[in-house]
Design a protein around this motif. Sequence first.
Motif, short mmCIF file in Angstrom:
data_model
loop_
_atom_site.label_atom_id
_atom_site.label_comp_id
_atom_site.label_asym_id
_atom_site.label_seq_id
_atom_site.Cartn_x
_atom_site.Cartn_y
_atom_site.Cartn_z
N ALA A 17 0.83 -1.21 0.00
CA ALA A 17 0.00 0.00 0.00
C ALA A 17 0.87 1.26 0.00
O ALA A 17 1.79 1.40 0.81
CB ALA A 17 -0.92 0.01 1.22
N LEU A 51 -2.19 7.48 -0.55
CA LEU A 51 -3.51 7.34 0.08
C LEU A 51 -3.83 8.53 0.97
O LEU A 51 -4.97 9.03 0.98
CB LEU A 51 -3.56 6.04 0.89
CG LEU A 51 -3.62 4.76 0.06
CD1 LEU A 51 -3.30 3.55 0.93
CD2 LEU A 51 -5.00 4.60 -0.59
N LYS A 96 -6.91 11.36 0.51
CA LYS A 96 -7.89 11.73 1.53
C LYS A 96 -7.86 13.23 1.81
O LYS A 96 -8.91 13.85 2.06
CB LYS A 96 -7.66 10.93 2.80
CG LYS A 96 -7.98 9.45 2.64
CD LYS A 96 -7.80 8.69 3.93
CE LYS A 96 -8.14 7.22 3.73
NZ LYS A 96 -8.04 6.46 4.99
N SER A 123 -6.39 7.61 9.84
CA SER A 123 -7.34 6.64 9.28
C SER A 123 -6.65 5.70 8.31
O SER A 123 -7.01 4.52 8.22
CB SER A 123 -8.49 7.37 8.57
OG SER A 123 -8.02 8.10 7.46
N THR A 124 -5.65 6.17 7.59
CA THR A 124 -4.92 5.31 6.66
C THR A 124 -4.04 4.33 7.42
O THR A 124 -3.87 3.17 7.00
CB THR A 124 -4.05 6.16 5.71
OG1 THR A 124 -4.88 7.10 5.04
CG2 THR A 124 -3.34 5.28 4.69
N ARG A 162 -5.53 0.39 8.71
CA ARG A 162 -5.48 -0.82 7.88
C ARG A 162 -5.05 -0.44 6.46
O ARG A 162 -5.87 -0.50 5.52
CB ARG A 162 -6.84 -1.52 7.85
CG ARG A 162 -7.23 -2.17 9.17
CD ARG A 162 -8.46 -3.06 9.01
NE ARG A 162 -8.22 -4.18 8.13
CZ ARG A 162 -7.66 -5.33 8.51
NH1 ARG A 162 -7.23 -5.48 9.75
NH2 ARG A 162 -7.48 -6.31 7.65
N PRO A 163 -3.78 -0.08 6.28
CA PRO A 163 -3.35 0.34 4.94
C PRO A 163 -3.50 -0.77 3.90
O PRO A 163 -3.72 -0.49 2.72
CB PRO A 163 -1.88 0.71 5.14
CG PRO A 163 -1.47 0.04 6.41
CD PRO A 163 -2.70 0.01 7.26
N ASP A 184 -5.96 -2.71 3.48
CA ASP A 184 -7.31 -2.62 2.91
C ASP A 184 -7.52 -1.29 2.20
O ASP A 184 -8.25 -1.21 1.20
CB ASP A 184 -8.36 -2.80 3.99
CG ASP A 184 -8.45 -4.24 4.49
OD1 ASP A 184 -7.95 -5.14 3.79
OD2 ASP A 184 -9.02 -4.45 5.58
N GLU A 185 -6.89 -0.24 2.73
CA GLU A 185 -7.04 1.08 2.14
C GLU A 185 -6.51 1.13 0.71
O GLU A 185 -6.93 1.96 -0.10
CB GLU A 185 -6.30 2.13 2.99
CG GLU A 185 -6.88 2.35 4.37
CD GLU A 185 -8.14 3.18 4.35
OE1 GLU A 185 -8.29 3.99 3.42
OE2 GLU A 185 -8.97 3.00 5.24
N GLN A 213 -9.60 0.86 -3.43
CA GLN A 213 -10.46 2.03 -3.32
C GLN A 213 -11.95 1.68 -3.30
O GLN A 213 -12.79 2.55 -3.12
CB GLN A 213 -10.18 3.00 -4.47
CG GLN A 213 -8.76 3.54 -4.46
CD GLN A 213 -8.56 4.56 -5.54
OE1 GLN A 213 -9.26 5.57 -5.61
NE2 GLN A 213 -7.61 4.31 -6.42
#
Length: 363
Positions: A271, A276, A280, A293-294, A297-298, A300-301, A304
């Motif tokens: 990731a 990312l 945001k 927030s990133t 769980r990067p 999953d981030e 998109q």
Amino acid sequence: MSETGGTRAADTEYGIFLPIGSGGWIVSETAPHPEATYAYNRRAAVLAEEYGLDFIMSMGKWRGYDGATDHWGRTLESMTMMAGLAEATERVKVWATIHTNLFHPAIAAKMYTTLQEISGGRAGMNIVVGAYAKEFEQMGLWNETLSHADRYRYTEEWTSVLERLWTEPSVSHDGEFFQLDDCRSLPHPERRPTLIAAGRSETGLEFQARHCDGSFLTSQDLPGLREASLDVKTRAEKQGRSIRTYSMLTVIMADTDEAAEARRLEYGRGADVDALVNMKVSWGLPLERAMSSTAERPEDEAFQTPFVTGSPETVAARIRETVEFAELDGLMLIFPDYHSDLTEFGERVMPLLRPGPAGEGAG
């Protein structure tokens, strides 16, 4: 679930979200990195048509997000690319994106009438209310005095003017945002291009219910997606209209569920956190919040959109579950590698979703 839910997946429209920006839709150093070239997108569009998918769509993007991958640092322009792809295909619907704050409705009316003629009536307009300030600030085309509600009021007037230009011989209009004096836009499209929009705000949903033929929806879970789908359909019914609902899904497939999950984990491992975070921030999040927030769980981030992993059989089952439970009319699909993955999907999943000739691959 509706009485027709069991057969809904077979009647669903399937399409692809073209990788018009470099890096495609997975923000990762370890994922495939589709290049923003016409040749790459043309091949993806032709494969989608060959394997029986129903539409191709491209976003409008004017600035990337840097990071190690320079995600979306290179992009093509949606309208002109889709005009080319209309010539390269014969059947799939071609949906291009337009930002209402960049194009006057009289310009947009002429552009999409032209696309409708090129495509033989397959054109669609994805209407986007420009919201990522940095993209437009670089051009000096961002009006920071307009609130979210103001931008939708602007787009409401923009769309009303557009629809008049497609149907009336001359348009004079003295509105809050636009003034037209005996404005002419001939020829009119023989059939109005399909209008599509996204957004879950109250004003966004009301706009879709009044003007759009399709609504693209997102949610944290399937119950939320179902609620959103039924909500916008009810709103349209109150306007005396009908609307089709769509969502997005990234497909990560392999011969087995285990191999597909391993593939997903590998892509998540790389990731691109900086890209990312920048993405945001472009949405309007404060830097600290974007970073925190990133960081949760990067892996999953990096994706998109919601994703499905598994064997062809598992992928088909998950797609059917999504469509039927949420009562969707369509799914727009994303692939890590649009050439190899779309071929596998077309040959191994489409026949499961549409048994018979309509689901047969290109061979």
